[in-house]
Design a protein around this motif. Structure first.
Motif, PDB file in Angstrom:
ATOM      1  N   TYR A 380       0.875  -1.181   0.000  1.00  0.00           N
ATOM      2  CA  TYR A 380       0.000   0.000   0.000  1.00  0.00           C
ATOM      3  C   TYR A 380       0.909   1.228   0.000  1.00  0.00           C
ATOM      4  O   TYR A 380       0.989   1.958   0.992  1.00  0.00           O
ATOM      5  N   SER A 383      -0.424   5.000   0.988  1.00  0.00           N
ATOM      6  CA  SER A 383      -0.678   5.214   2.421  1.00  0.00           C
ATOM      7  C   SER A 383       0.636   5.283   3.193  1.00  0.00           C
ATOM      8  O   SER A 383       0.816   6.139   4.073  1.00  0.00           O
ATOM      9  N   GLY A 429      -6.542   7.588  10.413  1.00  0.00           N
ATOM     10  CA  GLY A 429      -7.517   7.753   9.338  1.00  0.00           C
ATOM     11  C   GLY A 429      -7.240   6.810   8.173  1.00  0.00           C
ATOM     12  O   GLY A 429      -8.157   6.166   7.644  1.00  0.00           O
ATOM     13  N   LEU A 430      -5.969   6.711   7.781  1.00  0.00           N
ATOM     14  CA  LEU A 430      -5.588   5.813   6.682  1.00  0.00           C
ATOM     15  C   LEU A 430      -5.798   4.346   7.059  1.00  0.00           C
ATOM     16  O   LEU A 430      -6.200   3.532   6.218  1.00  0.00           O
ATOM     17  N   VAL A 432      -8.058   3.156   9.224  1.00  0.00           N
ATOM     18  CA  VAL A 432      -9.503   2.892   9.207  1.00  0.00           C
ATOM     19  C   VAL A 432      -9.977   2.673   7.773  1.00  0.00           C
ATOM     20  O   VAL A 432     -10.771   1.767   7.496  1.00  0.00           O
ATOM     21  N   TYR A 433      -9.459   3.495   6.854  1.00  0.00           N
ATOM     22  CA  TYR A 433      -9.807   3.335   5.439  1.00  0.00           C
ATOM     23  C   TYR A 433      -9.337   1.980   4.916  1.00  0.00           C
ATOM     24  O   TYR A 433     -10.071   1.282   4.198  1.00  0.00           O
ATOM     25  N   TYR A 434      -8.109   1.583   5.281  1.00  0.00           N
ATOM     26  CA  TYR A 434      -7.576   0.286   4.847  1.00  0.00           C
ATOM     27  C   TYR A 434      -8.438  -0.865   5.354  1.00  0.00           C
ATOM     28  O   TYR A 434      -8.761  -1.793   4.603  1.00  0.00           O
ATOM     29  N   HIS A 436     -11.569  -0.874   6.216  1.00  0.00           N
ATOM     30  CA  HIS A 436     -12.859  -0.870   5.516  1.00  0.00           C
ATOM     31  C   HIS A 436     -12.692  -1.446   4.111  1.00  0.00           C
ATOM     32  O   HIS A 436     -13.495  -2.270   3.663  1.00  0.00           O
ATOM     33  N   HIS A 437     -11.615  -1.015   3.422  1.00  0.00           N
ATOM     34  CA  HIS A 437     -11.363  -1.458   2.056  1.00  0.00           C
ATOM     35  C   HIS A 437     -11.047  -2.952   2.015  1.00  0.00           C
ATOM     36  O   HIS A 437     -11.579  -3.692   1.171  1.00  0.00           O
TER      37      HIS A 437
END
Length: 449
Positions: A380, A383, A429-430, A432-434, A436-437
């Protein structure tokens, strides 16, 4: 390969502990130089070494950029049972590192005075800075190769061997520093030469492994690939920036100190830097320790395993951060006394105060570095890059600008804590996005089955 052992937790500690020790030893290289220079030359010479330090971190960051990028790809290929491709990646990495090392040496020797001035050398320190730069530059290939091979030998499944070799180099550095600085009185040149010579010996020790029958990473015929080079750089760039962040931070702080305080304050910051570097490199050691394991299980498509490895790393990093904070405050005064002469009472008091203020950043930095390293290991890169740029440059520059305007020179010492706090918000924040993704991807995969 030795990337799977008795259990995942056993593998975690088998890789983490040697990686931590290796990072401590690397951090001690510069501290040893500084200690001998302070005692064998002068406090002003110590400031000169500190001003030149971003160049040393640049060498290590170049090494880490290519080493982490290539070792991540190698571990993924090994997880996919593609041994031939893994060896081709190893071979291209060795050749690339050698070419970059030679170019670095030529550029620095050609423009050393300009580089010294850019780093913040003054009329009082430029001779020390330029001497240190020129001497270290002559050993660039050994600095870069030693750190690169240290990462690769762990991916080869021999983390403890890496630790033994690095520790041997550090002991040799201590001996050579004592001889060249204290016995032969060669000053800053002697300290730099001793460090460079010890790095050369470390490279020779690594070569005994990679030229033996034990290694799985052998040099093979390969076709140079620009796409592989770009993939390596993309993956490793965030780790390289994380490593170089120590040098960037030193550069930014030195300029702020000279603008708002004085050259004596650089001595205080230099001492803090040595401890801060140990903490940051410890967290980088945790991130690097889990990297081959995470990448290997990522290649095997085993998300439960590499997520557990991240959880272990965060627990371990949290405990280490708290311990580092407490211990650093206990040793602040004795450590300052090692570097500063007894007659400079006020400078000693100011340095301890600076140390106490700066130490709050130790509580936060681990989360940013470990999660950033995890993003690197699972490819990733965006990120990972965002975290590295945030803590390595952007947030430090913003914090210094804001705090010096509000509080003048006193605000400088709180900048590291504010920068790490701002970066933590971004990192969470990154992540949490990871999560979820990746959760959506797993659900999709289950539906397709």
């Amino acid at each position: 390969m030795k990337l799977e052992g008795k259990s995942l937790k056993h593998d975690f500690f088998r890789f983490i502990i040697p990686s931590l020790i290796a990072q401590w030893v690397y951090a001690l290289y510069t501290m040893i130089d500084g200690l001998f220079v302070a005692r064998g030359v002068s406090e002003l010479a110590l400031s000169g070494v500190n001003i030149a330090m971003p160049f040393v971190t640049l060498l290590f960051s170049i090494a880490l950029l290519f080493a982490v990028g290539s070792s991540t790809i190698i571990a993924i290929y090994l997880g996919e049972q593609q041994d031939t491709k893994a060896r081709e990646v190893f071979t291209q990495n060795i050749l690339t590192v050698m070419i970059v090392s030679i170019l670095t040496t030529v550029i620095v020797l050609w423009k050393s005075r300009d580089i010294a001035i850019f780093l913040g050398a003054t009329d009082l320190t430029i001779e020390y800075v330029q001497t240190y730069l020129n001497t270290i530059a002559c050993f660039s290939i050994f600095f870069i190769c030693s750190y690169s091979l240290e990462v690769l030998i762990k991916t080869d499944g021999y983390p403890m061997k890496a630790t033994i070799i690095v520790t041997t180099g550090a002991v040799l550095n201590c001996i050579l520093d004592y001889l060249f600085v204290m016995v032969f009185h060669k000053g800053v040149w002697g300290a730099a030469f001793a460090t460079g010579l010890s790095q050369l010996c470390v490279v020779l020790l690594y070569l005994t492994h990679f030229c033996s029958s034990k290694t799985h990473m052998k040099l093979v015929r390969f076709t140079p690939s620009l796409s592989l080079l770009w993939r390596t750089i993309k993956i490793g760039l965030s780790s390289g920036i994380t490593e170089f962040s120590a040098g960037i931070v030193i550069f930014l702080f030195n300029h702020a100190i000279l603008a708002y305080l004085n050259e004596e304050a650089i001595v205080s910051y230099t001492i803090v830097t040595y401890v801060s570097t140990i903490i940051v490199m410890s967290m980088a050691g945790i991130a690097q320790g889990i990297q081959p394991l995470v990448s290997y299980h990522y290649g095997k498509k085993a998300p439960d395993n590499y997520h557990r490895l991240l959880k272990y790393a965060l627990y371990f990093g949290t405990a280490f951060s708290v311990a580092a904070f407490i211990i650093s405050r206990i040793i602040a005064s004795p450590l300052v006394n090692l570097f500063i002469s007894p007659e400079l009472t006020q400078l000693r008091m100011d340095s301890v105060r600076v140390f106490y203020t700066f130490s709050y950043s130790f509580l936060i930095c681990g989360f940013n570095i470990i999660i950033g390293g995890f993003f690197t290991a699972i490819e990733y890169p965006k990120s990972a890059m965002a975290v590295s740029l945030g803590r390595g440059f952007v947030f430090v520059a913003v914090s210094l600008q804001v705090l010096t305007r509000l509080f003048g020179g006193d605000g400088i010492w709180w900048a590291a804590t504010l920068a790490e706090g701002m970066c933590l918000v971004l990192t969470l924040g990154l992540f949490v996005y990871y999560k979820h993704h990746s959760s959506n991807e797993n659900i999709g995969a289950e539906i397709r089955k």
